[in-house]
Design a protein around this motif. Sequence first.
Motif, PDB file in Angstrom:
ATOM      1  N   SER A 199       3.189  -0.012  -6.916  1.00 55.43           N
ATOM      2  CA  SER A 199       2.543  -0.313  -8.202  1.00 55.43           C
ATOM      3  C   SER A 199       2.169   0.973  -8.924  1.00 55.43           C
ATOM      4  O   SER A 199       2.243   1.060 -10.155  1.00 55.43           O
ATOM      5  CB  SER A 199       1.277  -1.135  -7.974  1.00 55.43           C
ATOM      6  OG  SER A 199       1.590  -2.335  -7.322  1.00 55.43           O
ATOM      7  N   THR A 200       1.767   1.963  -8.152  1.00 59.12           N
ATOM      8  CA  THR A 200       1.336   3.215  -8.771  1.00 59.12           C
ATOM      9  C   THR A 200       2.494   3.899  -9.506  1.00 59.12           C
ATOM     10  O   THR A 200       2.344   4.343 -10.643  1.00 59.12           O
ATOM     11  CB  THR A 200       0.739   4.141  -7.692  1.00 59.12           C
ATOM     12  OG1 THR A 200      -0.283   3.422  -7.004  1.00 59.12           O
ATOM     13  CG2 THR A 200       0.150   5.387  -8.309  1.00 59.12           C
ATOM     14  N   MET A 242       0.807  -1.223   0.000  1.00 55.62           N
ATOM     15  CA  MET A 242       0.000   0.000   0.000  1.00 55.62           C
ATOM     16  C   MET A 242       0.840   1.272   0.000  1.00 55.62           C
ATOM     17  O   MET A 242       0.316   2.368   0.111  1.00 55.62           O
ATOM     18  CB  MET A 242      -0.951   0.070   1.220  1.00 55.62           C
ATOM     19  CG  MET A 242      -2.111  -0.863   1.165  1.00 55.62           C
ATOM     20  SD  MET A 242      -3.155  -0.500  -0.248  1.00 55.62           S
ATOM     21  CE  MET A 242      -3.921   1.031   0.256  1.00 55.62           C
TER      22      MET A 242
HETATM   23  P1  ADP Z   1       1.699  -0.956  -3.415  1.00 56.61           P
HETATM   24  O1  ADP Z   1       1.875  -1.449  -4.783  1.00 56.61           O
HETATM   25  O2  ADP Z   1       2.970  -0.467  -2.832  1.00 56.61           O
HETATM   26  O3  ADP Z   1       1.037  -1.942  -2.513  1.00 56.61           O
HETATM   27  P2  ADP Z   1      -0.162   0.871  -4.594  1.00 56.61           P
HETATM   28  O4  ADP Z   1       0.658   1.481  -5.648  1.00 56.61           O
HETATM   29  O5  ADP Z   1      -1.131  -0.163  -4.979  1.00 56.61           O
HETATM   30  O6  ADP Z   1       0.738   0.313  -3.416  1.00 56.61           O
HETATM   31  O7  ADP Z   1      -0.902   2.085  -3.893  1.00 56.61           O
HETATM   32  C1  ADP Z   1      -1.871   1.884  -2.912  1.00 56.61           C
HETATM   33  C2  ADP Z   1      -2.804   3.092  -2.861  1.00 56.61           C
HETATM   34  O8  ADP Z   1      -2.105   4.236  -2.409  1.00 56.61           O
HETATM   35  C3  ADP Z   1      -3.315   3.506  -4.215  1.00 56.61           C
HETATM   36  O9  ADP Z   1      -4.504   2.841  -4.501  1.00 56.61           O
HETATM   37  C4  ADP Z   1      -3.544   4.982  -4.081  1.00 56.61           C
HETATM   38  O10 ADP Z   1      -4.832   5.238  -3.595  1.00 56.61           O
HETATM   39  C5  ADP Z   1      -2.556   5.399  -3.070  1.00 56.61           C
HETATM   40  N1  ADP Z   1      -1.403   6.052  -3.693  1.00 56.61           N
HETATM   41  C6  ADP Z   1      -0.380   5.429  -4.346  1.00 56.61           C
HETATM   42  N2  ADP Z   1       0.516   6.320  -4.794  1.00 56.61           N
HETATM   43  C7  ADP Z   1       0.075   7.529  -4.414  1.00 56.61           C
HETATM   44  C8  ADP Z   1       0.598   8.868  -4.563  1.00 56.61           C
HETATM   45  N3  ADP Z   1       1.747   9.091  -5.211  1.00 56.61           N
HETATM   46  N4  ADP Z   1      -0.123   9.884  -4.046  1.00 56.61           N
HETATM   47  C9  ADP Z   1      -1.279   9.639  -3.403  1.00 56.61           C
HETATM   48  N5  ADP Z   1      -1.800   8.429  -3.233  1.00 56.61           N
HETATM   49  C10 ADP Z   1      -1.158   7.364  -3.721  1.00 56.61           C
END
Ligand code: ADP
Length: 857
Positions: free
Chosen positions: A614-615, A610
Amino acid sequence: MQQWREVKARHQDALVFFRVGDFYEMFNEDAEEGASLLGLTLTSRNNGSSRAPLAGIPAHSLDSYLTRLLKLGRRVAICEQVEDPADARGIVRREVVETVTPGTVLDEGLLDGDRNNFIAAVATAGDSAGVAAADLSTGELTLERIPRDTLADALRQLAPSELLLPRSAPDLSDGGTPSWICTTRGDSLFDPANAADELKRFYGVLGLEGFGLGGEEDDLLVAAAGALLAYAAEVQPRSALLMRPPRVLRNSSRLLLDQMTCRNLELVEPLFGGAREGTLLGVIGDTRTPMGARLLRRWLLQPLGELRPIHDRQNAVGALFSDAPARTEVRANLKRVGDLERLGTRVVTGRAGPRDLLAIATSIEPLPALRGLLGSLAEAPLLGELAALDTLEDVRESILGALDPGTGGAGGEGPVIRQGYHPELDELRELHSGAVGWIARMQATERQRTGIGSLKVGFNKVFGYYLEITRANLDRVPPEYQRKQTLANAERFFTPELKEWEEKVLSAEERIAELEARLLRELREQLAAEAPRLHRAAEMIARADVLAGFAEVAVRRDYVRPEVHDGFALRIRRGRHPVVETMMPRETFIPNDVELDGSARVMILTGPNMAGKSTVLRQTGLAVVLAHMGSFVPAAEARVPLTDRLFTRVGAADNLVRGQSTFMVEMSETAAILHGATARSLVLLDEIGRGTATWDGLSVATAVTEHLHDHIGAKTMFATHYHELTELEHRLDSLVNFSVAVEERGDDILFLRRLVPGGADRSYGVEVARLAGLPPAVVRRARSVLSDLEATSERRHRQRDDGARAFNPVQLALFEAAPHPVVERLSELDIDDLTPLQALNLIAELAAEARPAAARA
Ligand code: ADP
Ligand code: MG
């Protein structure tokens, strides 16, 4: 049945819809299949000696049944009665007037307005394939040579509804869930000589050089194109088709996107179902015309792979970006343009009704304004070309000169052809209204004459005009009235005079209808000759529409023009995820910098669940796609290298949508990357190696990373929860560690969403579990298990430092570990010196020593 059998013999791969009166009937095997596909009742029909299975649908609901069958990938041959049963001697003649197939359907009601419906014909020879792709509803035809090994991906990017192949061709139905149906035809259709003849005949030319086709190396293209046109003529035997001259795409390298990448990046469809807004297309899809919407989708799924055309598009977007008044006005005018492309096709295939023709006139209206506005932005060649836009005023004039715009109403009621367009028509209409007027006046004169105040003149379809007199007044009916119809409370009559006028009305109506139909047909034929001009204009407008949409989105969402170059480095400053940022309040999305270059081309990205790994990965991929489309990107600054392929893989555990989270699937996808990627590719790996036991997964992840780093040299971002991977940094020169920062606050963690150099040292799983609302008791227990495990692993580590085996492939490779003491003793042994008893004792001793410390204690 004999007639049916003859038809069926010629359409064996289709369901035959056999017109019988107001129904389409299916017989025999068609009836059985059709009934089960459509949920119809299967009956049977006495067929002399035997009974034939039978299923039918009412003719008026043809479209809805066709839609369902096309979705199921079936073909339907529509067999109509082609002579009036009244004139027929014996059995009515029937003919297949059209075969409706997923890739060739023309009916407006069966097509999706904002996407193309492609059919692709493929001819292959050796390691090369010729692909002809056409949208019969818009008249586009493109030809391209594609290497066999990228054919499947190229076809998936095109996403045709139907693939036409020679019967002997290898199967291209592409396992899994094919998105297209395959149709095969005899190899002779694909014979280059036959195909060349077909092309020449279709376009009415003597040679193909004018299309830029020539020489043996184009045989595959000619074969595919000729076969496609022959097939189109087969399924649409009655319609002339309007196809623009073929466009030959040469060496047009593209940014290749495979199917998993399109899905994982959610380019046009959201991964978990749901709204279109959750996709890149949803965010940047701000076009104003149906042609624009279709073109955008294509640009998105087939981004460019060359600098020049990318820069051309960027220049156009830039010009519209900085000229707000022009952009607004352009878009306001575009909104008034209808689907000129498909309307043009409807004119040519004889399907256009008065409403369609009027829609063409309306769509043409804003063209002069568009030409003026866009043609003046000549610093961008793609817009400057609109200075040459054909504004089609003559077409508009001939439509509006002939048709009365008041006829737009449903059912085409009211006069279609304008007053004053045709003297004979005007005369007939006058005659008609005169007769109708006489009949209308009759009510008053007859009331007066008979003294029956309630006498009425009326009309119905079965009996025509009548005089109606209530039962109470029947005794006053004049003798010349003749009885026509009896109702409960009244009688209906006619008189010879009324009958005479009625005939005048009816015959005028009939002649008016005939004449109007003829005039309409003549108008359509006259316009059909101009249809290629409509198509050319539509093409330019589509392009302007997409470019203006890019500019609008860039302004509204604060995108920047990326510098697309043919070097290696990818640099994005303050990049954002175009879709995720729209799902939160403005300015809440945290931008991040990403840099991949020669000295740092593999990035290992760690951080808790979280955190936003991934983002970051996906926003980088999306920026590359957007840049290759010619669009601006969500960032403060971006340098994007020309990229040949983009791979995005999401580990099985993260990719719920696939259902089966098998390691096998994940590995075969990874294999495809290692085979397909080059130094010009961008590889995004998200939690690959998760679908199996930890050490297996870690080993595979390590080996894959090493291979990408050492042998392929592709820019790579690898998001992983294996923080062990961060140790590769010591060994691989061009590998860098980044993590998404979190802040620990006591037992809590705060997601900062900021990318920082260096690897994460732990994964904060327990903290994330707490945030997710696990009961406090469970969280406490998890914490205590975790600290036990950590203690155990501490002990192991110490052991390892003592020279014991390290069960860590990274460590193993990193340090030339000192041999284990047992191994040392074994290697010093001289077996010939030992008695059997000594040997047994020694084995016991060594075994005890080899057992891990924990077991000994
Ligand atoms: P991971 O892959 O590390 O588990 P994700 O990329 O799936 O995490 O991100 C989880 C959530 O965090 C996303 O669904 C989004 O709502 C939030 N998020 C991710 N990156 C950002 C960002 N740069 N700014 C604000 N919110 C973000
Ligand atoms: Mg993730």
